[in-house]
Design a protein around this motif. Structure first.
Motif, short mmCIF file in Angstrom:
data_model
loop_
_atom_site.label_atom_id
_atom_site.label_comp_id
_atom_site.label_asym_id
_atom_site.label_seq_id
_atom_site.Cartn_x
_atom_site.Cartn_y
_atom_site.Cartn_z
N SER A 228 33.82 111.94 7.84
CA SER A 228 34.13 110.59 8.28
C SER A 228 33.99 109.58 7.14
N ALA A 229 32.97 109.76 6.32
CA ALA A 229 32.80 108.88 5.16
C ALA A 229 33.97 109.01 4.21
N LEU A 230 34.44 110.23 4.03
CA LEU A 230 35.59 110.46 3.16
C LEU A 230 36.85 109.80 3.72
N ALA A 231 37.06 109.94 5.03
CA ALA A 231 38.22 109.28 5.65
C ALA A 231 38.14 107.77 5.48
N ALA A 232 36.95 107.20 5.62
CA ALA A 232 36.79 105.75 5.45
C ALA A 232 37.10 105.33 4.02
N GLN A 233 36.64 106.11 3.06
CA GLN A 233 36.91 105.76 1.67
C GLN A 233 38.40 105.86 1.35
N LEU A 234 39.09 106.84 1.92
CA LEU A 234 40.54 106.93 1.73
C LEU A 234 41.24 105.76 2.41
N ALA A 235 40.74 105.34 3.57
CA ALA A 235 41.34 104.21 4.27
C ALA A 235 41.19 102.92 3.47
N ILE A 236 40.08 102.80 2.77
CA ILE A 236 39.85 101.62 1.93
C ILE A 236 40.80 101.61 0.74
N GLY A 237 41.27 102.79 0.33
CA GLY A 237 42.24 102.88 -0.75
C GLY A 237 41.79 103.62 -1.98
N LEU A 238 40.61 104.24 -1.95
CA LEU A 238 40.16 105.00 -3.12
C LEU A 238 40.98 106.27 -3.29
N PRO A 239 41.24 106.68 -4.54
CA PRO A 239 41.87 107.98 -4.76
C PRO A 239 40.95 109.10 -4.32
N VAL A 240 41.50 110.30 -4.10
CA VAL A 240 40.75 111.38 -3.48
C VAL A 240 39.48 111.74 -4.24
#
Length: 283
Positions: A228-240
């Motif tokens: 979930s934290a990873l999905a949130a970071q991707l939603a914010i716009g960070l690269p993988v």
């Protein structure tokens, strides 16, 4: 919605997961994690469970039509910046969710393949494992299996009879199944420190390896928290790669601040930042 409200709207993350009454894992863990990272959580309930911090007693899958209606209604109303998938409950739910997500190819998807509980309770049969592999992996941006889940997803009877593929082989096979990246977590290994490895790219190479101190005890919902934290970071716009690092840092801190609420596993403190700030003010 007026212009000012639209400008202030946080990124929205939609999670497909089963409800966990203990709040340690599943839907409740996803919602707390996503919200604590500055995103707005949306949720589709895939199953109801009877469980506590010790283990899972029973699961009741939600009817696939209800899963479809929940998701379609949300997606027609609000823009989603990332998807997260956890326990799905049935092969029928896997099929319908794959159909939904196929309509949103540009939205990143984090798949946490929940196949068993921390105690070892079986949460997915072989038909569901095959469905995850064949229907959802091709739609997945980042797959986040532990070593046990990676071996089960990557291993087929005919292909591996009498053989034991390495974890690197497993990661390569999962990438060849269609997902873009595999974050292989080492929480279930008997190693002094936890080693998490991100594979991806055109050749499926190792992109980053992160090493974390192994915390004492066991934790309920660590995989849900990480995904979930990873999905949130991707939603914010960070690269993988950057999102993977930030999600691991958040998860380790949540586990380090964890607490024992019942007679079983510790629960991560997803609001450790808030509680740390409160302690500073009180001091």
């Amino acid at each position: 919605m007026n212009q000012n409200t639209a400008r202030l709207s946080p990124p929205m993350v939609l999670t497909f997961a089963a409800s966990d009454p203990s709040g340690g894992a599943g839907l409740q863990a996803d919602l707390m994690t996503i919200a604590s990272m500055g995103c707005h959580p949306l949720s589709v309930t895939t199953a109801l469970t009877v469980q506590d911090t010790v283990g899972v007693s029973s699961i009741l899958a939600i009817d696939a039509d209800w899963v479809d209606d929940q998701a379609r209604t949300l997606l027609e109303d609000m823009p989603v910046a990332a998807f997260k998938i956890g326990l799905l409950g049935s092969i029928e739910n896997i099929v319908v969710i794959a159909e939904i997500l196929a309509d949103y190819p540009g939205v990143p998807l984090v798949l946490d393949p929940v196949l068993a509980s921390g105690r070892g309770d079986e949460l997915a049969d072989e038909e569901m494992v095959a469905g995850l592999r064949d229907l959802l992996l091709p739609l997945t941006t980042v797959l986040t299996p532990n070593t046990l889940e990676a071996r089960r997803l990557a291993t087929t009877g005919d292909q591996d009879e009498g053989q034991h593929p390495t974890l690197v082989d497993c990661a390569q096979r999962l990438l060849s199944s269609g997902c873009e990246y595999v974050l292989l977590t080492g929480t279930h290994d008997s190693t002094p420190r936890v080693v998490n490895s991100l594979y991806g790219g055109p050749d499926g190479q190792l992109l980053r390896r992160d090493v974390w101190d192994r915390l004492p005890g066991s934790y309920h919902g660590s995989g849900c928290t990480l995904a979930s934290a990873l999905a949130a970071q991707l939603a914010i716009g960070l690269p993988v790669s950057d999102a993977t690092g930030a999600a691991q840092e958040y998860t380790w801190q949540a586990l380090a601040a964890g607490f024992r609420a019942g007679m079983g596993q510790f629960l991560p403190d997803r609001f450790f930042r808030m509680h740390a700030a409160d302690s500073v003010r009180d001091g």
